[in-house]
Design a protein around this motif. Structure first.
Motif, PDB file in Angstrom:
ATOM      1  N   SER A  32      38.359  33.452  44.899  1.00 37.86           N
ATOM      2  CA  SER A  32      39.474  33.109  44.397  1.00 37.86           C
ATOM      3  C   SER A  32      39.683  31.882  43.322  1.00 37.86           C
ATOM      4  O   SER A  32      40.411  32.025  42.442  1.00 37.86           O
ATOM      5  N   ASN A  33      38.660  30.870  43.314  1.00 34.28           N
ATOM      6  CA  ASN A  33      38.395  30.312  42.196  1.00 34.28           C
ATOM      7  C   ASN A  33      38.077  30.973  40.749  1.00 34.28           C
ATOM      8  O   ASN A  33      38.485  30.310  39.793  1.00 34.28           O
ATOM      9  N   ILE A  34      37.136  31.839  40.891  1.00 36.12           N
ATOM     10  CA  ILE A  34      36.716  32.466  39.951  1.00 36.12           C
ATOM     11  C   ILE A  34      38.123  33.181  39.019  1.00 36.12           C
ATOM     12  O   ILE A  34      38.239  33.107  38.029  1.00 36.12           O
ATOM     13  N   ILE A  35      38.773  33.974  39.877  1.00 31.76           N
ATOM     14  CA  ILE A  35      39.998  34.721  39.459  1.00 31.76           C
ATOM     15  C   ILE A  35      41.182  33.973  38.814  1.00 31.76           C
ATOM     16  O   ILE A  35      41.572  34.038  37.542  1.00 31.76           O
ATOM     17  N   LEU A  44      40.820  34.799  29.732  1.00 35.68           N
ATOM     18  CA  LEU A  44      40.281  36.341  29.742  1.00 35.68           C
ATOM     19  C   LEU A  44      41.297  37.191  30.253  1.00 35.68           C
ATOM     20  O   LEU A  44      42.090  36.922  31.051  1.00 35.68           O
ATOM     21  N   ASN A  45      41.077  38.426  29.969  1.00 34.06           N
ATOM     22  CA  ASN A  45      41.939  39.563  30.308  1.00 34.06           C
ATOM     23  C   ASN A  45      41.337  40.497  31.276  1.00 34.06           C
ATOM     24  O   ASN A  45      42.017  41.262  31.950  1.00 34.06           O
ATOM     25  N   MET A  46      39.819  40.648  31.208  1.00 30.82           N
ATOM     26  CA  MET A  46      39.171  41.497  32.195  1.00 30.82           C
ATOM     27  C   MET A  46      38.013  40.480  32.848  1.00 30.82           C
ATOM     28  O   MET A  46      37.390  40.077  31.766  1.00 30.82           O
ATOM     29  N   ILE A  47      37.524  40.792  34.093  1.00 31.67           N
ATOM     30  CA  ILE A  47      36.517  40.152  34.435  1.00 31.67           C
ATOM     31  C   ILE A  47      35.627  41.290  35.325  1.00 31.67           C
ATOM     32  O   ILE A  47      36.155  41.898  35.993  1.00 31.67           O
ATOM     33  N   GLY A  48      34.252  41.242  35.304  1.00 35.23           N
ATOM     34  CA  GLY A  48      33.449  41.714  36.132  1.00 35.23           C
ATOM     35  C   GLY A  48      32.823  40.680  37.250  1.00 35.23           C
ATOM     36  O   GLY A  48      32.192  39.782  36.728  1.00 35.23           O
ATOM     37  N   MET A  79      44.261  44.115  39.577  1.00 35.96           N
ATOM     38  CA  MET A  79      44.884  43.541  38.903  1.00 35.96           C
ATOM     39  C   MET A  79      45.489  42.263  39.476  1.00 35.96           C
ATOM     40  O   MET A  79      46.034  42.074  40.692  1.00 35.96           O
ATOM     41  N   TYR A  80      45.047  40.989  38.786  1.00 39.26           N
ATOM     42  CA  TYR A  80      45.489  39.670  39.413  1.00 39.26           C
ATOM     43  C   TYR A  80      46.426  39.025  38.121  1.00 39.26           C
ATOM     44  O   TYR A  80      45.988  38.513  37.052  1.00 39.26           O
ATOM     45  N   GLY A  81      47.753  39.421  38.508  1.00 42.67           N
ATOM     46  CA  GLY A  81      48.698  39.270  37.374  1.00 42.67           C
ATOM     47  C   GLY A  81      48.417  40.014  36.316  1.00 42.67           C
ATOM     48  O   GLY A  81      48.257  41.350  36.384  1.00 42.67           O
ATOM     49  N   GLY A  82      48.072  39.307  34.941  1.00 39.55           N
ATOM     50  CA  GLY A  82      47.732  40.469  33.596  1.00 39.55           C
ATOM     51  C   GLY A  82      46.351  40.371  33.691  1.00 39.55           C
ATOM     52  O   GLY A  82      45.893  41.156  32.823  1.00 39.55           O
ATOM     53  N   MET A  83      45.609  40.010  34.446  1.00 44.85           N
ATOM     54  CA  MET A  83      43.887  39.982  34.472  1.00 44.85           C
ATOM     55  C   MET A  83      43.491  41.201  35.375  1.00 44.85           C
ATOM     56  O   MET A  83      43.882  41.015  36.472  1.00 44.85           O
ATOM     57  N   GLU A 228      39.073  46.710  22.473  1.00 40.87           N
ATOM     58  CA  GLU A 228      40.778  47.727  22.291  1.00 40.87           C
ATOM     59  C   GLU A 228      40.781  48.654  23.245  1.00 40.87           C
ATOM     60  O   GLU A 228      40.062  49.612  23.321  1.00 40.87           O
ATOM     61  N   MET A 229      41.682  48.387  24.043  1.00 39.14           N
ATOM     62  CA  MET A 229      42.300  49.721  24.951  1.00 39.14           C
ATOM     63  C   MET A 229      43.653  49.635  25.324  1.00 39.14           C
ATOM     64  O   MET A 229      44.350  48.641  24.818  1.00 39.14           O
ATOM     65  N   ASP A 230      44.034  50.499  25.772  1.00 33.58           N
ATOM     66  CA  ASP A 230      45.781  50.843  25.969  1.00 33.58           C
ATOM     67  C   ASP A 230      46.013  50.011  27.019  1.00 33.58           C
ATOM     68  O   ASP A 230      47.111  49.394  27.061  1.00 33.58           O
ATOM     69  N   GLN A 231      45.313  49.387  28.366  1.00 36.19           N
ATOM     70  CA  GLN A 231      45.527  48.777  29.192  1.00 36.19           C
ATOM     71  C   GLN A 231      44.221  48.065  29.956  1.00 36.19           C
ATOM     72  O   GLN A 231      43.289  48.858  29.522  1.00 36.19           O
ATOM     73  N   PRO A 232      44.174  47.205  30.451  1.00 31.77           N
ATOM     74  CA  PRO A 232      42.814  46.526  31.178  1.00 31.77           C
ATOM     75  C   PRO A 232      42.515  47.126  32.557  1.00 31.77           C
ATOM     76  O   PRO A 232      42.620  46.880  33.476  1.00 31.77           O
ATOM     77  N   SER A 233      42.174  48.466  32.455  1.00 26.97           N
ATOM     78  CA  SER A 233      41.712  49.119  33.569  1.00 26.97           C
ATOM     79  C   SER A 233      40.167  49.882  33.530  1.00 26.97           C
ATOM     80  O   SER A 233      39.674  49.710  32.338  1.00 26.97           O
TER      81      SER A 233
END
Length: 388
Positions: A32-35, A44-48, A79-83, A228-233
């Motif tokens: 939870s802290n990380i996200i 950030l917009n995407m994380i692993g 998805m966590y909001g927009g991330m 560059e992607m169409d969406q963060p998936s």
């Protein structure tokens, strides 16, 4: 198409109950802290998250899905909001063909896929609850399992002296350990950049990724990429790694290799820089040394010159490396400008110096434009900014 900031290598330090996952990770590194930190503080917009195989971590993600705080993307990722959060696992392979422990990264599209992998993994390692565990199968067997589940497979920090594909000095080709057809990208690590890695012709076919390998919240996004992607998936990430359907990595942002902990060969006793051909340390006489990434790549480099396209590798200095920029001053910057991505990429110099001392703002500006000099790191010690 849109551009997204992506860091694919973040560790879990503790579960929600306080159970250790990454022993060397900070206790504050909970899921939870990380996200929240990655999205709201770093920008950030995407994380692993690469300790997602741990059963308690899986349980927390499932709880957040039920509570509606996370939502599973139909093309993979949480998805966590927009991330977007890509669940993954860092593992260590070390069979008789491997000739030394090697870390690899495995990512999966859905929580059910991650759980299936975790259940299979529990049969092949000693402690499913911990990070970066040794898996008692070959690298190729692991690749086959990852691919059977629709996953992504990436060798981790491939040049660092310990627990990497090339770092130990025994393996000279990835084909000795892995199936090259089942590799989706190569993670460079903190002490190498694109120009250095492209001296090895067998890596020319792969996308390079630059990730933080964060063991604390502060280290998140010390390296990352713009994709560059169409969406963060998950599906879009997979396409981008293969440069398919117009998706691609647009830029890698990483430490100047001199700032990395293993750039130069140093004496293991006194950390004096040395040349790789020296038998003993000129300072203390020790015969033990930690070989630097630059010297290791020089040993392995090929005659063939890379002729394809690479996205720019932008040498970036994380804000925590900026002399004089302490926690209170950083908090002041974040209060004014929102996220570290904004401070590093878009806030004008004139705006920075209105909030912090001009001398410190000037160092940030020099870092952006590649005008800083460094004292190279080695042997596990980070390099430093040489001028203030």
């Amino acid at each position: 198409m849109r551009e997204y900031f992506v860091d694919l290598h973040i560790h879990i330090g503790r579960t929600k109950s306080g159970r250790a996952v990454k022993i060397t990770g900070a206790k504050s590194l909970t899921f939870s802290n990380i996200i929240s930190h990655a999205r709201d503080h770093k920008g950030l917009n995407m994380i692993g998250i690469i300790d997602s195989h741990s059963p308690e971590v899986l349980g927390e993600m499932e709880e957040l899905l039920i509570a509606g705080e996370l939502e599973e993307h139909p093309d993979g990722g949480l998805m966590y909001g927009g991330m977007s959060i890509i669940p993954g696992s860092e593992l260590e392979i070390n069979d008789e063909d491997t000739l030394g422990p090697i870390h690899v990264l495995c990512y999966f599209p859905f929580l059910k896929t991650m759980r299936a992998f975790s259940e299979w993994l529990s049969q092949h390692l000693k402690n499913i609850h911990l990070s970066s565990q040794r898996v008692y199968i070959s690298g190729r067997e692991l690749q086959e399992k990852v691919k059977s589940l629709g996953g992504i497979f990436i060798p981790a920090h491939v040049f660092t002296p310990f627990k990497s594909l090339y770092g130990k000095g025994v393996n000279k080709s990835l084909t000795e350990v892995l199936d090259p057809e089942m590799i989706d990208g190569i993670e460079l690590g903190l002490s190498a950049d694109t120009m250095m890695a492209d001296q090895l012709s067998e890596l020319h076919r792969y996308s390079f990724v630059t990730n933080s390998d964060a063991h604390s919240l502060a280290k998140i996004a010390r390296e990352y990429q713009k994709i560059e992607m169409d969406q963060p998936s998950f599906r879009e990430l997979k396409l981008a790694l293969k440069h398919e359907e117009g998706r691609s990595i647009k830029a890698n942002y990483g430490l100047d290799p001199q700032l990395g902990k293993y750039h130069r060969t140093v004496c293991a006793q006194c950390f004096t820089h040395s040349h790789s051909n020296e038998d003993h340390c000129s300072q203390c006489g020790s015969l033990k040394k930690v070989r630097g990434v630059a010297d290791r790549i020089a040993e392995l480099k090929s005659e063939e010159v890379f002729k394809g396209y690479r996205p720019p590798y932008i040498h970036q200095v994380p804000l925590e490396f900026i002399p004089g920029l302490g926690p209170k001053m950083l908090e002041k910057l974040l209060d004014h400008f929102g996220t570290e991505m904004a401070i590093l990429h878009s806030v004008p110099f004139d705006s920075l110096k209105e909030v912090i001392p001009e001398k410190t703002a000037a160092i940030i500006e020099k870092a952006r434009t590649g005008q800083l000099a460094f004292q190279a790191g080695g042997g596990g010690k980070y390099g430093k900014i040489a001028d203030r």
